[in-house]
Design a protein around this motif. Structure first.
Motif, mmCIF file in Angstrom:
data_model
loop_
_atom_site.group_PDB
_atom_site.id
_atom_site.type_symbol
_atom_site.label_atom_id
_atom_site.label_comp_id
_atom_site.label_asym_id
_atom_site.label_seq_id
_atom_site.Cartn_x
_atom_site.Cartn_y
_atom_site.Cartn_z
ATOM 1 N N MET A 1 13.332 14.682 4.543
ATOM 2 C CA MET A 1 12.763 13.434 4.024
ATOM 3 C C MET A 1 11.314 13.314 4.483
ATOM 4 O O MET A 1 11.011 13.514 5.660
ATOM 5 C CB MET A 1 13.551 12.223 4.521
ATOM 6 N N ALA A 2 10.419 13.010 3.567
ATOM 7 C CA ALA A 2 9.004 12.868 3.877
ATOM 8 C C ALA A 2 8.604 11.398 3.864
ATOM 9 O O ALA A 2 9.184 10.586 3.137
ATOM 10 C CB ALA A 2 8.167 13.647 2.871
ATOM 11 N N LEU A 3 7.599 11.063 4.666
ATOM 12 C CA LEU A 3 7.010 9.727 4.664
ATOM 13 C C LEU A 3 5.770 9.783 3.768
ATOM 14 O O LEU A 3 4.821 10.523 4.062
ATOM 15 C CB LEU A 3 6.623 9.305 6.075
ATOM 16 N N ILE A 4 5.789 9.017 2.680
ATOM 17 C CA ILE A 4 4.769 9.150 1.640
ATOM 18 C C ILE A 4 4.182 7.791 1.294
ATOM 19 O O ILE A 4 4.916 6.819 1.090
ATOM 20 C CB ILE A 4 5.378 9.795 0.374
ATOM 21 N N LEU A 5 2.853 7.737 1.204
ATOM 22 C CA LEU A 5 2.145 6.546 0.743
ATOM 23 C C LEU A 5 1.626 6.783 -0.660
ATOM 24 O O LEU A 5 1.015 7.823 -0.927
ATOM 25 C CB LEU A 5 0.974 6.224 1.679
ATOM 26 N N VAL A 6 1.852 5.822 -1.546
ATOM 27 C CA VAL A 6 1.305 5.854 -2.904
ATOM 28 C C VAL A 6 0.468 4.602 -3.086
ATOM 29 O O VAL A 6 0.995 3.480 -3.071
ATOM 30 C CB VAL A 6 2.412 5.909 -3.975
ATOM 31 N N THR A 7 -0.847 4.752 -3.264
ATOM 32 C CA THR A 7 -1.691 3.580 -3.489
ATOM 33 C C THR A 7 -1.628 3.171 -4.961
ATOM 34 O O THR A 7 -1.300 3.971 -5.836
ATOM 35 C CB THR A 7 -3.152 3.841 -3.086
ATOM 36 N N GLY A 8 -1.919 1.902 -5.208
ATOM 37 C CA GLY A 8 -1.901 1.412 -6.586
ATOM 38 C C GLY A 8 -0.552 1.589 -7.246
ATOM 39 O O GLY A 8 -0.458 2.049 -8.378
ATOM 40 N N SER A 9 0.508 1.187 -6.526
ATOM 41 C CA SER A 9 1.863 1.479 -7.009
ATOM 42 C C SER A 9 2.616 0.246 -7.483
ATOM 43 O O SER A 9 3.844 0.219 -7.486
ATOM 44 C CB SER A 9 2.663 2.211 -5.921
ATOM 45 N N SER A 10 1.882 -0.778 -7.921
ATOM 46 C CA SER A 10 2.557 -1.975 -8.433
ATOM 47 C C SER A 10 3.028 -1.809 -9.877
ATOM 48 O O SER A 10 3.869 -2.563 -10.350
ATOM 49 C CB SER A 10 1.639 -3.195 -8.332
ATOM 50 N N ALA A 11 2.470 -0.819 -10.587
ATOM 51 C CA ALA A 11 2.822 -0.603 -11.994
ATOM 52 C C ALA A 11 2.375 0.803 -12.396
ATOM 53 O O ALA A 11 1.741 1.523 -11.625
ATOM 54 C CB ALA A 11 2.145 -1.644 -12.882
ATOM 55 N N GLY A 12 2.716 1.185 -13.620
ATOM 56 C CA GLY A 12 2.200 2.412 -14.210
ATOM 57 C C GLY A 12 2.560 3.688 -13.474
ATOM 58 O O GLY A 12 3.664 3.830 -12.936
ATOM 59 N N LEU A 13 1.628 4.623 -13.440
ATOM 60 C CA LEU A 13 1.875 5.931 -12.842
ATOM 61 C C LEU A 13 2.238 5.832 -11.368
ATOM 62 O O LEU A 13 3.102 6.563 -10.876
ATOM 63 C CB LEU A 13 0.644 6.831 -12.999
ATOM 64 N N GLY A 14 1.561 4.942 -10.647
ATOM 65 C CA GLY A 14 1.849 4.798 -9.231
ATOM 66 C C GLY A 14 3.262 4.337 -8.973
ATOM 67 O O GLY A 14 3.958 4.867 -8.098
ATOM 68 N N LEU A 15 3.705 3.337 -9.727
ATOM 69 C CA LEU A 15 5.068 2.838 -9.571
ATOM 70 C C LEU A 15 6.076 3.918 -9.956
ATOM 71 O O LEU A 15 7.072 4.138 -9.249
ATOM 72 C CB LEU A 15 5.282 1.587 -10.420
#
Length: 240
Positions: free
Chosen positions: A1-15
């Motif tokens: 299991m990896a710890l991953i941050l995704v910015t701009g993830s409220s919608a679209g590609l990020g989500l």
């Protein structure tokens, strides 16, 4: 299991990226501009955390990095957040990824969202200071940042991804590319054990492409890093 941050993830590609990573059992920290844009949780899992901050505001970018530090060193950071309009494009698409990268401990993997429009970007960095830079400029610069880090930080992989022109809020309802395919490369680069090239790739739908030559030019990369450090006051040290 990896710890991953995704910015701009409220919608679209990020989500979509964050949901698929969580569904695969990874610990996913998501980011939104403010609490009113809290990303909906996936059906099979909960987020490991949520960061809030407007990436067009450098002080808030610093606060996002401070919030991120509470989770420790990330395995992967996906710099997905983006802005289309001139007023915010360079702030969100170039300056924020640089600042977060410089302020956070080095992850094992870095992924930066580019665009085919980077090929029309300018190597004149005056717009970085004034904010009068186009979307294409900002994407050329973040692509050059990704490739520069591939050389500067050999223990961290760094890639740029063109997700295509997809039907998100930014891309518009009539964008011609496939929305699902738009995040699969990010998902793959974030977790796959065997990626070739290991670092320094410019990708489109899991295939490596040749970026605009300016992005790979080491002199331009050096000018860009110097300009970003000067503008933000944040040096790019070799953190942990």
């Amino acid at each position: 299991m990896a710890l991953i941050l995704v910015t701009g993830s409220s919608a679209g590609l990020g989500l979509n990226t964050a949901i698929d990573l969580a569904a695969r059992g990874h610990a996913v920290v998501v980011h939104a501009r403010d609490s009113s844009r809290r990303p909906p949780e996936p059906a099979a899992a909960a987020w490991n955390g949520i960061l809030y901050g407007d990436l067009a505001d450098l002080d808030q970018v610093r606060d996002v990095a401070h919030q991120a530090a509470h989770f420790g060193r990330f395995d992967t950071v996906v710099h997905n957040a983006g802005a289309l309009h001139h007023s915010d494009a360079v702030k969100v698409n170039t300056i924020a990824p640089y600042a977060l990268t410089a302020l956070m401990d080095k992850p094992a993997r870095l992924i930066y969202l580019s665009s085919s429009m980077h090929r029309g970007g300018s190597t004149n960095l005056q717009g970085l200071e004034t904010g009068a830079a186009s979307y294409g400029d900002s994407k050329l610069w973040v692509t050059a940042l990704a490739l520069a880090l591939a050389h500067r930080w050999p223990t961290t992989t760094s890639h740029a991804v063109d997700p295509g022109w997809v039907p998100t809020r930014m891309g518009g309802a009539h964008a011609p590319d496939d929305l699902t395919a738009g995040h699969q490369t990010q998902l793959w680069l974030a977790t796959h054990p065997d990626v070739t090239p290991v670092t320094g790739g410019y990708w489109y739908h899991k295939r490596v492409q040749e970026p605009d030559p300016s992005a790979a030019d080491e002199d331009f990369q050096a000018r860009l890093l110097a300009a970003l450090e000067s503008h933000t006051g944040i040096p790019l040290h070799d953190r942990l």
